[in-house]
Write a protein that holds these residues in place. Structure first.
Motif, short mmCIF file in Angstrom:
data_model
loop_
_atom_site.label_atom_id
_atom_site.label_comp_id
_atom_site.label_asym_id
_atom_site.label_seq_id
_atom_site.Cartn_x
_atom_site.Cartn_y
_atom_site.Cartn_z
N UNK A 169 -47.27 65.96 -33.24
CA UNK A 169 -47.14 66.54 -34.58
C UNK A 169 -47.93 65.69 -35.57
N UNK A 170 -48.08 66.21 -36.80
CA UNK A 170 -48.82 65.50 -37.83
C UNK A 170 -47.91 64.46 -38.46
N UNK A 171 -47.94 63.28 -37.87
CA UNK A 171 -47.01 62.21 -38.20
C UNK A 171 -46.98 61.90 -39.70
N UNK A 172 -48.13 61.84 -40.32
CA UNK A 172 -48.21 61.36 -41.71
C UNK A 172 -47.47 62.25 -42.69
N UNK A 173 -47.17 63.49 -42.31
CA UNK A 173 -46.54 64.42 -43.24
C UNK A 173 -45.01 64.44 -43.15
N UNK A 207 -47.27 53.18 -40.00
CA UNK A 207 -48.73 53.11 -39.89
C UNK A 207 -49.18 54.51 -39.49
N UNK A 208 -49.72 55.24 -40.45
CA UNK A 208 -50.10 56.63 -40.19
C UNK A 208 -51.36 56.76 -39.35
N UNK A 209 -52.08 55.68 -39.17
CA UNK A 209 -53.24 55.71 -38.26
C UNK A 209 -52.77 55.58 -36.82
#
Length: 113
Positions: free
Chosen positions: A27-31, A72-74
């Motif tokens: 999934x799009x972790x940063x969101x 850490x979104x990277x």
């Protein structure tokens, strides 16, 4: 599919430190808001900390000032730095994606002398 994999648990003496990691995929972790929960033997699972996508944080009173959650979104990873560990911190620690029912498998933290 959504996967959350925790690591970093172990045995530590009172007053010691550990850093837990939870690496996410699928999934799009940063969101997403990400959180840590814990469950001690014979007790209900309880909230420990959460970190918003903006990196704002929130903590349970029992860990405030001792634990630090970060992300850490990277690397798609959320961390829990635990300092000044106490006997009462002994539990299985779980990573959770906020707002639904995705959990990691848990990592054991044991504080013992």
């Amino acid at each position: 599919q959504v996967q959350l994999v925790e690591s970093g648990g172990g045995l530590v003496q009172p007053g010691g430190s550990l850093r837990l990691s939870c690496t996410a995929s699928g999934f799009t972790f940063s969101t997403y808001i990400m959180g840590w929960y814990r469950q001690a033997p014979g007790k209900q699972r309880e909230f420990v900390a959460k970190v918003l996508s903006s990196s704002s944080t929130n903590y349970a009173d029992s860990v405030k000032g001792r634990f630090t959650i970060s992300r850490d979104n990277v690397k798609n990873t959320v961390y829990l730095q635990m300092n000044s560990l106490q006997f009462e911190d002994t539990a299985v620690y779980y990573c959770k994606r906020w707002g639904d029912d995705y959990w990691g498998q848990g990592t054991q933290v044991t504080v013992s002398s």
